[in-house]
Write a protein that holds these residues in place. Structure first.
Motif, PDB file in Angstrom:
ATOM      1  N   GLN A 119       0.390  -1.182   0.138  1.00 45.84           N
ATOM      2  CA  GLN A 119       0.092  -0.218  -0.916  1.00 45.84           C
ATOM      3  C   GLN A 119       1.090   1.007  -0.042  1.00 45.84           C
ATOM      4  O   GLN A 119       0.007   2.281  -0.201  1.00 45.84           O
ATOM      5  CB  GLN A 119      -1.566   0.065   1.040  1.00 45.84           C
ATOM      6  N   ARG A 120       2.100   1.083   0.395  1.00 49.55           N
ATOM      7  CA  ARG A 120       3.341   1.894   0.654  1.00 49.55           C
ATOM      8  C   ARG A 120       3.368   2.285  -0.972  1.00 49.55           C
ATOM      9  O   ARG A 120       3.052   3.585  -1.477  1.00 49.55           O
ATOM     10  CB  ARG A 120       4.154   1.898   1.344  1.00 49.55           C
ATOM     11  N   THR A 121       3.456   1.586  -1.409  1.00 45.66           N
ATOM     12  CA  THR A 121       3.828   1.177  -2.899  1.00 45.66           C
ATOM     13  C   THR A 121       2.949   2.081  -4.595  1.00 45.66           C
ATOM     14  O   THR A 121       2.751   3.065  -4.778  1.00 45.66           O
ATOM     15  CB  THR A 121       4.329   0.302  -4.165  1.00 45.66           C
ATOM     16  N   LEU A 122       1.257   1.586  -3.077  1.00 45.99           N
ATOM     17  CA  LEU A 122      -0.089   1.931  -4.048  1.00 45.99           C
ATOM     18  C   LEU A 122      -0.590   2.899  -4.324  1.00 45.99           C
ATOM     19  O   LEU A 122      -0.833   3.659  -5.068  1.00 45.99           O
ATOM     20  CB  LEU A 122      -0.393   0.732  -4.579  1.00 45.99           C
ATOM     21  N   GLY A 123      -0.213   3.708  -2.986  1.00 45.65           N
ATOM     22  CA  GLY A 123      -0.150   4.911  -2.387  1.00 45.65           C
ATOM     23  C   GLY A 123       0.165   5.531  -1.315  1.00 45.65           C
ATOM     24  O   GLY A 123       0.035   6.979  -1.249  1.00 45.65           O
ATOM     25  N   GLY A 124       1.668   5.481  -1.703  1.00 46.00           N
ATOM     26  CA  GLY A 124       2.497   6.442  -1.235  1.00 46.00           C
ATOM     27  C   GLY A 124       3.183   7.417  -1.530  1.00 46.00           C
ATOM     28  O   GLY A 124       4.046   7.996  -0.986  1.00 46.00           O
ATOM     29  N   GLY A 125       2.790   7.664  -2.820  1.00 44.97           N
ATOM     30  CA  GLY A 125       3.277   8.500  -3.184  1.00 44.97           C
ATOM     31  C   GLY A 125       5.421   8.110  -4.108  1.00 44.97           C
ATOM     32  O   GLY A 125       5.382   6.765  -3.719  1.00 44.97           O
ATOM     33  N   GLY A 126       5.595   9.222  -4.400  1.00 49.79           N
ATOM     34  CA  GLY A 126       6.728   8.326  -4.733  1.00 49.79           C
ATOM     35  C   GLY A 126       8.260   8.113  -4.469  1.00 49.79           C
ATOM     36  O   GLY A 126       9.267   7.361  -3.683  1.00 49.79           O
ATOM     37  N   LEU A 127       8.331   8.524  -2.208  1.00 48.43           N
ATOM     38  CA  LEU A 127       8.998   8.205  -1.379  1.00 48.43           C
ATOM     39  C   LEU A 127       8.469   6.922  -0.890  1.00 48.43           C
ATOM     40  O   LEU A 127       8.879   6.789   0.392  1.00 48.43           O
ATOM     41  CB  LEU A 127       8.697   8.984  -0.108  1.00 48.43           C
ATOM     42  N   ARG A 128       6.927   6.423  -1.197  1.00 50.03           N
ATOM     43  CA  ARG A 128       6.585   5.308  -0.905  1.00 50.03           C
ATOM     44  C   ARG A 128       6.041   5.887   0.998  1.00 50.03           C
ATOM     45  O   ARG A 128       7.427   4.420   1.705  1.00 50.03           O
ATOM     46  CB  ARG A 128       7.155   3.675  -0.968  1.00 50.03           C
ATOM     47  N   ALA A 129       5.932   6.536   1.459  1.00 51.73           N
ATOM     48  CA  ALA A 129       5.244   6.954   2.450  1.00 51.73           C
ATOM     49  C   ALA A 129       3.867   6.152   2.668  1.00 51.73           C
ATOM     50  O   ALA A 129       3.492   5.555   2.592  1.00 51.73           O
ATOM     51  CB  ALA A 129       5.321   8.565   2.621  1.00 51.73           C
ATOM     52  N   CYS A 130       3.673   5.963   4.050  1.00 52.08           N
ATOM     53  CA  CYS A 130       2.498   5.382   4.804  1.00 52.08           C
ATOM     54  C   CYS A 130       1.223   6.084   4.298  1.00 52.08           C
ATOM     55  O   CYS A 130       0.969   7.777   4.106  1.00 52.08           O
ATOM     56  CB  CYS A 130       2.376   5.785   6.211  1.00 52.08           C
ATOM     57  N   ALA A 131       0.077   5.687   3.606  1.00 48.34           N
ATOM     58  CA  ALA A 131      -1.103   5.402   2.461  1.00 48.34           C
ATOM     59  C   ALA A 131      -2.094   6.408   3.010  1.00 48.34           C
ATOM     60  O   ALA A 131      -2.362   5.799   3.876  1.00 48.34           O
ATOM     61  CB  ALA A 131      -1.264   5.384   1.728  1.00 48.34           C
ATOM     62  N   GLU A 132      -1.538   7.708   4.146  1.00 45.86           N
ATOM     63  CA  GLU A 132      -2.192   7.994   5.167  1.00 45.86           C
ATOM     64  C   GLU A 132      -3.931   7.766   4.760  1.00 45.86           C
ATOM     65  O   GLU A 132      -4.747   7.570   5.861  1.00 45.86           O
ATOM     66  CB  GLU A 132      -1.960   9.763   5.196  1.00 45.86           C
ATOM     67  N   GLU A 133      -4.517   8.444   3.538  1.00 48.41           N
ATOM     68  CA  GLU A 133      -5.713   7.661   3.437  1.00 48.41           C
ATOM     69  C   GLU A 133      -6.557   6.881   3.883  1.00 48.41           C
ATOM     70  O   GLU A 133      -7.143   6.275   4.638  1.00 48.41           O
ATOM     71  CB  GLU A 133      -6.441   8.499   2.231  1.00 48.41           C
ATOM     72  N   TYR A 134      -5.273   5.755   3.749  1.00 48.23           N
ATOM     73  CA  TYR A 134      -6.309   4.460   3.704  1.00 48.23           C
ATOM     74  C   TYR A 134      -5.449   4.421   5.120  1.00 48.23           C
ATOM     75  O   TYR A 134      -7.254   3.527   5.914  1.00 48.23           O
ATOM     76  CB  TYR A 134      -5.258   3.612   3.489  1.00 48.23           C
ATOM     77  N   ASN A 135      -5.125   4.551   6.475  1.00 42.26           N
ATOM     78  CA  ASN A 135      -5.296   4.620   6.963  1.00 42.26           C
ATOM     79  C   ASN A 135      -6.210   5.256   8.596  1.00 42.26           C
ATOM     80  O   ASN A 135      -7.212   4.965   9.357  1.00 42.26           O
ATOM     81  CB  ASN A 135      -3.725   5.037   8.272  1.00 42.26           C
ATOM     82  N   GLN A 136      -6.429   6.008   7.789  1.00 40.39           N
ATOM     83  CA  GLN A 136      -7.737   7.112   8.273  1.00 40.39           C
ATOM     84  C   GLN A 136      -8.711   6.069   7.925  1.00 40.39           C
ATOM     85  O   GLN A 136      -9.652   5.859   9.293  1.00 40.39           O
ATOM     86  CB  GLN A 136      -7.925   8.253   7.208  1.00 40.39           C
ATOM     87  N   ALA A 137      -9.161   5.468   6.824  1.00 41.78           N
ATOM     88  CA  ALA A 137      -9.880   4.466   7.025  1.00 41.78           C
ATOM     89  C   ALA A 137     -10.710   3.251   7.735  1.00 41.78           C
ATOM     90  O   ALA A 137     -11.160   2.853   8.301  1.00 41.78           O
ATOM     91  CB  ALA A 137     -10.227   4.030   5.328  1.00 41.78           C
ATOM     92  N   ALA A 138      -9.141   2.997   7.734  1.00 37.65           N
ATOM     93  CA  ALA A 138      -8.967   1.924   8.723  1.00 37.65           C
ATOM     94  C   ALA A 138      -9.017   2.127  10.703  1.00 37.65           C
ATOM     95  O   ALA A 138      -9.785   1.806  10.942  1.00 37.65           O
ATOM     96  CB  ALA A 138      -7.364   1.192   9.195  1.00 37.65           C
ATOM     97  N   GLN A 139      -9.472   3.417  10.615  1.00 44.33           N
ATOM     98  CA  GLN A 139      -9.149   4.256  12.062  1.00 44.33           C
ATOM     99  C   GLN A 139     -10.651   4.392  11.849  1.00 44.33           C
ATOM    100  O   GLN A 139     -10.835   4.378  13.140  1.00 44.33           O
ATOM    101  CB  GLN A 139      -8.696   5.382  12.491  1.00 44.33           C
ATOM    102  N   ILE A 140     -11.503   4.657  10.794  1.00 48.50           N
ATOM    103  CA  ILE A 140     -13.168   5.087  10.813  1.00 48.50           C
ATOM    104  C   ILE A 140     -13.674   3.670  10.988  1.00 48.50           C
ATOM    105  O   ILE A 140     -14.683   3.152  11.877  1.00 48.50           O
ATOM    106  CB  ILE A 140     -12.965   5.793   9.594  1.00 48.50           C
TER     107      ILE A 140
END
Length: 372
Positions: A248-269
């Motif tokens: 998910q870092r690869t698919l949604g984390g941009g060039g730096l492969r950061a944590c995809a925060e949108e995905y994390n927020q969805a998990a928290q919701i």
């Protein structure tokens, strides 16, 4: 760390309706209850857990997908390279899954088999099996995408399993096994990561909060279904920080492969909706111990503070490049890291044995008393 604990023989007080008296009997049968002398955690006196029974996705899939027509499989190298005899069993990791580890920590058995394992010994039914299927989820659309077992399929198999138990030990002992076993329900990650974000087939119908509500409602229905069939001690795992797993870092984390925060927020919701569901069911279903298990924060803490846990690599899996390889993309044609104990993730989606061990120890230490 849990010290070995010699379990005392189970003493059960059974009330006899005819005389309104109590008869104390010793139910000391390893065939029925497993060898609890190997238990590594301390259970309350007079309490036993005869079996571990798992439902869900690839985190506790013990090989159910091996004979399904799906690409979501792990019954080939390098999966299982640290499993006994370096055997790829269909577990989506290098060694054991949390289901195996929990069964072992409770002193039940070292390996929890898949219900669909064609080589399973019927005696294994007495101490538990897993119905989980990698790629499954609470949303009925999730398993359809990759042709794996839905929760309805797993529930149907659970009913079959109960009938097999009754044929082996009778109705009364079957009820005892079900009411005292520990049930693991692990799902939600594939709903969010695959069905909602990556493939996006639900985005036109739902925003994140409403989709999370759909998942929590489906979870509630499933928990009530297994309760009606006899389950009482149920561990319900929340979603992890899916935006931080390597794929998910690869698919949604941009060039730096950061944590995809949108995905994390969805998990928290989603977790914020699942937790009150479990609390409500626990308070309304008689004699139940339905416990929400927070896996989000423990896993995130490892990711943010890896050196404290003896981990060096948290943004890549051990298999291949570590960025995207999972299931059939993680295969024997690819190299693996020289030391998987330094990695949190085995492939781009699933933790290593080291990662699972850390998480299971934390979960058992925090929640074990809530089931008794």
């Amino acid at each position: 760390m849990y010290l070995p604990y010699m379990m005392k023989p189970l003493i059960i007080s059974i009330k006899l309706s005819s005389s309104k008296s109590s008869l104390v009997i010793f139910l000391f049968s390893f065939l029925l209850l497993g060898d609890h002398s190997r238990a590594r955690i301390t259970l309350p006196e007079g309490v036993t857990v005869p079996a571990v029974i798992a439902f869900g996705d690839s985190i506790v899939d013990q090989g159910a997908n091996n004979n399904l027509k799906t690409v979501v499989k792990a019954n080939f190298p390098p999966y299982g390279q640290d499993f006994p005899d370096q055997m790829p069993t269909g577990r989506f990791t290098n060694n054991k899954t949390p289901a195996d580890m929990i069964a072992e920590e409770l002193g039940i058995k070292e390996i929890l088999p898949a219900y669909l394992d064609p080589s399973i010994d019927n005696k294994e039914y007495l101490t538990g099996v897993s119905f989980a299927s990698g790629g499954s989820g609470y949303d009925p659309q999730t398993p359809k995408i990759v042709d794996v077992l839905s929760f309805d399929d797993q529930l149907k198999q659970f009913r079959e399993y109960i009938e097999k138990l009754k044929g082996m030990v009778g109705e009364e002992k079957t009820q005892f096994i079900l009411e005292n076993s520990l049930f693991l329900v692990v799902a939600g990650s594939d709903d969010l990561a695959n069905t909602y974000f990556t493939i996006g087939i639900r985005k036109l119908e739902y925003d994140v909060p409403s989709y999370a509500g759909l998942m929590a409602s489906s979870a509630s229905n499933f928990l009530q279904d297994i309760y009606k069939l006899g389950a009482r001690r149920i561990a319900v795992f929340g979603a992890p920080p899916i935006g931080c797993v390597p794929s998910q870092r690869t698919l949604g984390g941009g060039g730096l492969r950061a944590c995809a925060e949108e995905y994390n927020q969805a998990a928290q919701i989603y977790n914020s909706k699942l937790q009150p569901v479990t609390q409500y069911l626990n308070s309304t279903l008689a004699q139940s111990r339905i416990v929400y298990i927070d896996i989000y924060n423990p896993l995130l803490d490892i990711i943010e503070n890896p050196l404290q846990y003896g981990i060096e690599v948290v943004d890549k899996g051990c298999c291949g490049t570590g960025n995207i390889e999972v299931a059939i993309l993680c295969n024997k044609l690819l190299p693996t890291c020289p030391d998987d104990s330094k990695y949190l993730f085995w492939d781009s989606y699933h933790p290593t044995n080291k990662g699972y061990t850390i998480l299971v120890n934390e979960v058992l230490g925090k929640y074990v008393d809530d089931f008794f």
